[in-house]
Design a protein around this motif. Structure first.
Motif, short mmCIF file in Angstrom:
data_model
loop_
_atom_site.label_atom_id
_atom_site.label_comp_id
_atom_site.label_asym_id
_atom_site.label_seq_id
_atom_site.Cartn_x
_atom_site.Cartn_y
_atom_site.Cartn_z
N GLN A 24 0.82 -1.21 0.00
CA GLN A 24 0.00 0.00 0.00
C GLN A 24 0.86 1.26 0.00
OE1 GLN A 24 -3.31 0.32 -0.50
NE2 GLN A 24 -2.80 2.47 -0.66
N SER A 25 1.88 1.32 0.83
CA SER A 25 2.73 2.51 0.86
C SER A 25 3.51 2.66 -0.44
CB SER A 25 3.67 2.51 2.06
OG SER A 25 4.56 1.42 2.02
N PHE A 26 3.91 1.52 -1.03
CA PHE A 26 4.63 1.56 -2.30
C PHE A 26 3.72 2.04 -3.42
CE2 PHE A 26 6.87 -0.36 -5.97
CZ PHE A 26 8.07 0.31 -5.81
N LYS A 27 2.47 1.58 -3.42
CA LYS A 27 1.50 2.01 -4.43
C LYS A 27 1.29 3.52 -4.36
CE LYS A 27 -3.26 1.46 -5.85
NZ LYS A 27 -4.61 1.13 -5.40
N THR A 28 1.18 4.05 -3.16
CA THR A 28 1.02 5.50 -2.98
C THR A 28 2.23 6.24 -3.54
OG1 THR A 28 -0.35 5.14 -1.03
CG2 THR A 28 0.65 7.32 -1.27
N LEU A 29 3.44 5.74 -3.28
CA LEU A 29 4.65 6.36 -3.82
C LEU A 29 4.61 6.38 -5.34
CD1 LEU A 29 7.59 7.46 -3.47
CD2 LEU A 29 8.33 5.08 -3.68
N LEU A 30 4.25 5.25 -5.95
CA LEU A 30 4.22 5.17 -7.42
C LEU A 30 3.20 6.13 -8.02
CD1 LEU A 30 4.63 1.34 -8.10
CD2 LEU A 30 6.39 3.11 -7.95
N GLU A 31 2.09 6.33 -7.33
CA GLU A 31 1.07 7.26 -7.81
C GLU A 31 1.59 8.70 -7.82
OE1 GLU A 31 -2.23 6.46 -5.23
OE2 GLU A 31 -2.80 4.66 -6.35
N HIS A 32 2.45 9.02 -6.85
CA HIS A 32 2.98 10.38 -6.74
C HIS A 32 4.34 10.57 -7.43
CE1 HIS A 32 -0.02 10.24 -3.50
NE2 HIS A 32 -0.20 11.50 -3.82
N GLN A 33 4.98 9.48 -7.80
CA GLN A 33 6.30 9.53 -8.44
C GLN A 33 6.29 8.66 -9.69
OE1 GLN A 33 9.07 11.20 -7.32
NE2 GLN A 33 8.18 11.98 -5.43
N PRO A 34 5.67 9.14 -10.78
CA PRO A 34 5.57 8.32 -11.98
C PRO A 34 6.92 7.88 -12.57
CG PRO A 34 4.60 10.50 -12.33
CD PRO A 34 5.01 10.42 -10.90
N ALA A 35 7.96 8.65 -12.36
CA ALA A 35 9.29 8.25 -12.87
C ALA A 35 9.75 6.96 -12.20
CB ALA A 35 10.31 9.36 -12.65
N ILE A 36 9.50 6.84 -10.90
CA ILE A 36 9.86 5.60 -10.19
C ILE A 36 9.01 4.45 -10.72
CG2 ILE A 36 9.89 4.42 -7.96
CD1 ILE A 36 10.48 7.13 -6.65
N ALA A 37 7.73 4.72 -10.93
CA ALA A 37 6.81 3.68 -11.43
C ALA A 37 7.30 3.11 -12.75
CB ALA A 37 5.40 4.25 -11.57
N SER A 38 7.68 3.97 -13.68
CA SER A 38 8.10 3.47 -14.99
C SER A 38 9.39 2.67 -14.89
CB SER A 38 8.23 4.61 -16.00
OG SER A 38 9.27 5.47 -15.64
N LYS A 39 10.31 3.07 -14.02
CA LYS A 39 11.57 2.33 -13.86
C LYS A 39 11.35 0.97 -13.20
CE LYS A 39 14.34 6.50 -13.76
NZ LYS A 39 15.15 7.43 -12.97
#
Length: 138
Positions: free
Chosen positions: A109-124
């Motif tokens: 859950q905390s990681f999902k929230t981070l990815l929602e707010h940091q799309p650059a991290i999500a794509s990597k």
């Protein structure tokens, strides 16, 4: 044992899922990681159960079992449960502490929230995940 921020970053950057992340992005991931410790015999994840967290082993040893048979033993710097951060798939093994352990844990859950707010991290992370699950050869 309380890890400093740099020690958390060093452990997290060793995880292939985060290999493409910059130092600044690794800092953001490290902020999510809580340090926990357990004594011997603690079941951390169960084969077939749904996963909601990812672990990096700081100190100690864990045993990995599949279908009741020990298939591996992990030590400091090793990690497990990373796919639970992205996919809602059953755990592929049971992991139990073999003695006293110190771990970093990141919840899905905390990681999902981070990815929602940091799309650059999500794509990597997604690119690294695709490499990890892609067939060896086509």
């Amino acid at each position: 044992m309380a890890l400093g921020r740099n020690a958390k970053i060093d452990l997290i950057k060793g995880v292939p899922l985060f290999a493409r992340c910059s130092k600044k992005e690794l800092v953001e991931v490290a902020k999510l990681a809580d340090e926990i410790d357990f004594g011997p015999g603690k079941e951390l994840i169960r084969e077939g159960a749904s996963g909601r967290e990812f672990f990096v082993l700081v100190e100690g040893v864990v045993d990995v079992h599949k279908k009741g048979r020990r298939v591996n033993q992990l030590g400091p710097g090793d990690f497990f449960g990373e796919i639970a951060l992205i996919a809602h798939t059953p755990r592929t093994a049971t992991v139990t502490t073999a003695g006293n352990v110190d771990l970093l844990v990141i919840t899905a859950q905390s990681f999902k929230t981070l990815l929602e707010h940091q799309p650059a991290i999500a794509s990597k992370v997604l690119a690294a995940l695709a490499e990890r699950i892609a067939p060896e050869s086509l």
